[in-house]
Write a protein that holds these residues in place. Structure first.
Motif, PDB file in Angstrom:
ATOM      1  N   GLY B 123      20.552   3.315   6.987  1.00  0.00           N
ATOM      2  CA  GLY B 123      21.625   4.254   7.298  1.00  0.00           C
ATOM      3  C   GLY B 123      21.575   5.466   6.383  1.00  0.00           C
ATOM      4  N   PHE B 124      21.387   5.200   5.099  1.00  0.00           N
ATOM      5  CA  PHE B 124      21.289   6.309   4.140  1.00  0.00           C
ATOM      6  C   PHE B 124      20.105   7.207   4.469  1.00  0.00           C
ATOM      7  N   VAL B 125      18.956   6.599   4.660  1.00  0.00           N
ATOM      8  CA  VAL B 125      17.761   7.398   4.941  1.00  0.00           C
ATOM      9  C   VAL B 125      17.961   8.229   6.210  1.00  0.00           C
ATOM     10  N   GLY B 126      18.590   7.613   7.203  1.00  0.00           N
ATOM     11  CA  GLY B 126      18.813   8.342   8.447  1.00  0.00           C
ATOM     12  C   GLY B 126      19.730   9.530   8.275  1.00  0.00           C
ATOM     13  N   GLU B 127      20.726   9.373   7.430  1.00  0.00           N
ATOM     14  CA  GLU B 127      21.670  10.471   7.252  1.00  0.00           C
ATOM     15  C   GLU B 127      21.207  11.484   6.221  1.00  0.00           C
ATOM     16  N   HIS B 128      20.263  11.118   5.410  1.00  0.00           N
ATOM     17  CA  HIS B 128      19.789  12.046   4.375  1.00  0.00           C
ATOM     18  C   HIS B 128      18.274  12.063   4.387  1.00  0.00           C
ATOM     19  N   ARG B 129      17.720  12.490   5.494  1.00  0.00           N
ATOM     20  CA  ARG B 129      16.267  12.505   5.611  1.00  0.00           C
ATOM     21  C   ARG B 129      15.629  13.365   4.537  1.00  0.00           C
ATOM     22  N   GLU B 130      16.241  14.484   4.253  1.00  0.00           N
ATOM     23  CA  GLU B 130      15.691  15.347   3.212  1.00  0.00           C
ATOM     24  C   GLU B 130      15.619  14.612   1.877  1.00  0.00           C
ATOM     25  N   SER B 131      16.685  13.887   1.601  1.00  0.00           N
ATOM     26  CA  SER B 131      16.704  13.162   0.334  1.00  0.00           C
ATOM     27  C   SER B 131      15.543  12.184   0.266  1.00  0.00           C
ATOM     28  N   TRP B 132      15.367  11.442   1.334  1.00  0.00           N
ATOM     29  CA  TRP B 132      14.308  10.448   1.315  1.00  0.00           C
ATOM     30  C   TRP B 132      12.950  11.109   1.237  1.00  0.00           C
ATOM     31  N   ARG B 133      12.806  12.216   1.920  1.00  0.00           N
ATOM     32  CA  ARG B 133      11.514  12.896   1.927  1.00  0.00           C
ATOM     33  C   ARG B 133      11.147  13.346   0.517  1.00  0.00           C
ATOM     34  N   VAL B 134      12.100  13.941  -0.169  1.00  0.00           N
ATOM     35  CA  VAL B 134      11.788  14.416  -1.517  1.00  0.00           C
ATOM     36  C   VAL B 134      11.651  13.239  -2.466  1.00  0.00           C
ATOM     37  N   LEU B 135      12.436  12.217  -2.208  1.00  0.00           N
ATOM     38  CA  LEU B 135      12.449  11.059  -3.109  1.00  0.00           C
ATOM     39  C   LEU B 135      11.140  10.300  -3.019  1.00  0.00           C
ATOM     40  N   HIS B 136      10.703  10.020  -1.822  1.00  0.00           N
ATOM     41  CA  HIS B 136       9.556   9.141  -1.670  1.00  0.00           C
ATOM     42  C   HIS B 136       8.266   9.930  -1.510  1.00  0.00           C
ATOM     43  N   ARG B 137       8.202  10.727  -0.459  1.00  0.00           N
ATOM     44  CA  ARG B 137       6.927  11.332  -0.107  1.00  0.00           C
ATOM     45  C   ARG B 137       6.511  12.380  -1.135  1.00  0.00           C
ATOM     46  N   GLN B 138       7.420  13.284  -1.468  1.00  0.00           N
ATOM     47  CA  GLN B 138       7.033  14.364  -2.377  1.00  0.00           C
ATOM     48  C   GLN B 138       6.812  13.872  -3.794  1.00  0.00           C
ATOM     49  N   SER B 139       7.657  12.963  -4.239  1.00  0.00           N
ATOM     50  CA  SER B 139       7.482  12.517  -5.622  1.00  0.00           C
ATOM     51  C   SER B 139       6.227  11.665  -5.742  1.00  0.00           C
ATOM     52  N   LEU B 140       5.808  11.015  -4.657  1.00  0.00           N
ATOM     53  CA  LEU B 140       4.553  10.271  -4.716  1.00  0.00           C
ATOM     54  C   LEU B 140       3.355  11.198  -4.690  1.00  0.00           C
ATOM     55  N   ALA B 141       3.500  12.292  -3.947  1.00  0.00           N
ATOM     56  CA  ALA B 141       2.369  13.212  -3.815  1.00  0.00           C
ATOM     57  C   ALA B 141       2.043  13.862  -5.159  1.00  0.00           C
ATOM     58  N   GLN B 142       3.028  14.135  -5.976  1.00  0.00           N
ATOM     59  CA  GLN B 142       2.776  14.612  -7.342  1.00  0.00           C
ATOM     60  C   GLN B 142       2.606  13.385  -8.210  1.00  0.00           C
ATOM     61  N   GLY B 143       1.457  13.209  -8.791  1.00  0.00           N
ATOM     62  CA  GLY B 143       1.240  11.987  -9.554  1.00  0.00           C
ATOM     63  C   GLY B 143       1.948  11.964 -10.904  1.00  0.00           C
ATOM     64  N   GLY B 144       2.460  13.077 -11.339  1.00  0.00           N
ATOM     65  CA  GLY B 144       2.864  13.248 -12.729  1.00  0.00           C
ATOM     66  C   GLY B 144       3.999  12.390 -13.238  1.00  0.00           C
ATOM     67  N   PRO B 145       4.852  12.951 -14.055  1.00  0.00           N
ATOM     68  CA  PRO B 145       5.941  12.183 -14.661  1.00  0.00           C
ATOM     69  C   PRO B 145       7.032  11.841 -13.658  1.00  0.00           C
ATOM     70  N   PHE B 146       6.936  12.423 -12.461  1.00  0.00           N
ATOM     71  CA  PHE B 146       8.005  12.209 -11.489  1.00  0.00           C
ATOM     72  C   PHE B 146       7.977  10.794 -10.927  1.00  0.00           C
ATOM     73  N   THR B 147       6.790  10.223 -10.914  1.00  0.00           N
ATOM     74  CA  THR B 147       6.665   8.888 -10.345  1.00  0.00           C
ATOM     75  C   THR B 147       7.514   7.885 -11.110  1.00  0.00           C
ATOM     76  N   GLU B 148       7.661   8.106 -12.399  1.00  0.00           N
ATOM     77  CA  GLU B 148       8.396   7.139 -13.214  1.00  0.00           C
ATOM     78  C   GLU B 148       9.818   6.943 -12.718  1.00  0.00           C
ATOM     79  N   GLU B 149      10.443   8.066 -12.409  1.00  0.00           N
ATOM     80  CA  GLU B 149      11.808   7.987 -11.909  1.00  0.00           C
ATOM     81  C   GLU B 149      11.862   7.105 -10.660  1.00  0.00           C
ATOM     82  N   LEU B 150      10.891   7.311  -9.786  1.00  0.00           N
ATOM     83  CA  LEU B 150      10.837   6.542  -8.552  1.00  0.00           C
ATOM     84  C   LEU B 150      10.568   5.069  -8.838  1.00  0.00           C
TER      85      LEU B 150
END
Lengths: 245, 245
Positions: B123-150
């Motif tokens: 439900g959350f992902v459906g209502e906040h697609r942008e959030s999920w996109r930045v959270l999962h896909r974009q933060s994974l694509a940058q290998g750097g320190p961002f992955t830790e948060e995820l």
DNA sequence: CGACTTACCTACTCTGGAGTAAGGCTACGT
DNA sequence: ACGTAGCCTTACTCCAGAGTAGGTAAGTCG
């Protein structure tokens, strides 16, 4: 600083394993080589760099350095940065599909064909992690025209899987419900495979065969249950969710 | 050119739905607002822009424009671009976890708790697609320190799921094999959920509940089979599964 | 009403990196 | 030998975009 992926770097899919020309440390001129070879080297380097830094993060200077050649050669042979990225995706996608097709032998029962296809797929991803990273993760992260190349590959894969499912359809392999909507099942399977491979990037300790067996179990047994109508149903509730899949 | 995602843009998770100040078309000065509010607006804009163009592809100028404020404010409030991206990931991850936790009611049987957790998640992902996109896909694509948060978020999710599985462990809900390795099962489930949500980004026509039911089926029935030792085995073959072709 | 704080802006600087101009070097054909 | 085709390089141009300097409005407290 060290690269975030400390794994032994597997070569990109298109590289010729045998004839690897080591660039001499001489900073001056590189040895003259035919265009075909240089293009392969450049693509190899590009896959490596793109898989590490992503499309925007990668610089053509770094690609040229890794390829052991100067920047204008890249532009002369492969065109702009966008063209180069597209070429990478196209080459890797082609190699991947060829690897899968090579593993499948028609005439065998559906589950065996599927098993061989999955093994080929995960085997490829395992041996060419960089390729898969650039192919799936990076090309998805850029929403632009790159996605089309990926979609095309996915569609070919789905068609392939659907053919396997339907060709051996009315046997004991797949129930009638499955053969009716082979395309949809194939789409689900391909999606599951992609996602699992992506997940595997972050959990490299597992073996390719283990991953393949897992997916095979999940899909074959899971779908078996679904076909036999053994579905888990949500508890009765005020808000009614959609009917069964 | 039109944005590649032609879906109705859902708001990022942290945005206050009620008090949305429309920036006046006056190009000059924006209305004075307390820092707290501005920070939220900036983060909302950043999530939107990052989800569309990725970390490297996004520009601070565009973020400032979308936020309806000038660039120095961003630097004054949220720091560098890297800081801003981290702040986005952190906020969205926190919101997501809170949403999941809010959906789970302890004391119910394991499958029901799992079902509610999954529904909240999708439900959350459906209502906040942008959030999920930045959270999962974009933060994974940058290998750097961002992955830790995820990774941190993923670990909290795994712990949560494992608690659900183990707490109701020796009931009929989960077999002894499952309760022995609840953490591993939880990891598999979380991974499957992430991947499925990611897949869902590209297939938005499906409903959240349908997705959740599917995963529930796959996991619950699939694991059920595994626990009962109904596993699909690869066919006997000349070449052992371990060896490479 | 000043004095002071906080929100906010315009208008820069400066660097990294895409893409190119113009010209050297080398191999091979004749 | 000597031309020519094609491999290869140095050394630029130029712009997008991160980050900042320095100044202006708008509230708030005596």
């Amino acid at each position: 600083m060290a690269s975030p992926t400390s794994l032994p770097s597997s070569p990109p899919a298109g590289s010729a394993a045998g004839a690897n020309i080591e660039p001499s440390d001489k900073p001056g001129r590189a040895k003259r080589l035919p265009r075909e070879v240089r293009e392969r080297q450049i693509l190899d380097a590009a896959v490596t760099v793109f898989s590490q830094h992503g499309y925007h993060g990668a610089s053509m200077d770094e690609v040229s350095e890794v390829a052991g050649i100067s920047k204008p050669m890249i532009y002369a042979y492969l065109g702009s940065k966008e063209d180069l990225f597209s070429a990478c995706i196209h080459r890797e996608a082609t190699c991947l599909l060829e690897a899968i097709v090579a593993g499948i032998h028609p005439g065998q029962p559906a589950d065996v064909q599927l098993w061989h296809g999955l093994r080929s797929f995960f085997g490829f991803v395992g041996e060419h992690r960089e390729s898969w990273r650039v192919l799936h993760r990076q090309s998805l992260a850029q929403g632009g025209p790159f996605t089309e190349e990926l979609m095309s590959m996915r569609q070919r894969a789905i068609t392939l899987v659907a053919a396997v499912l339907v060709r051996t359809g009315n046997d004991e392999g797949v129930g009638h419900a499955a053969s009716r909507s082979g395309e949809a099942l194939a789409a689900a399977l391909v999606g599951a495979g992609e996602s699992l491979a992506d997940w595997w990037l972050d959990h490299p300790q597992e073996s390719a065969d283990l991953i393949a067996v897992r997916l095979m179990n999940l899909v074959w047994m899971g779908f078996g249950d679904l076909v036999e109508d053994r579905v888990w149903k949500p508890p009765a509730e005020p808000a009614e969710p959609a009917a069964q899949p």
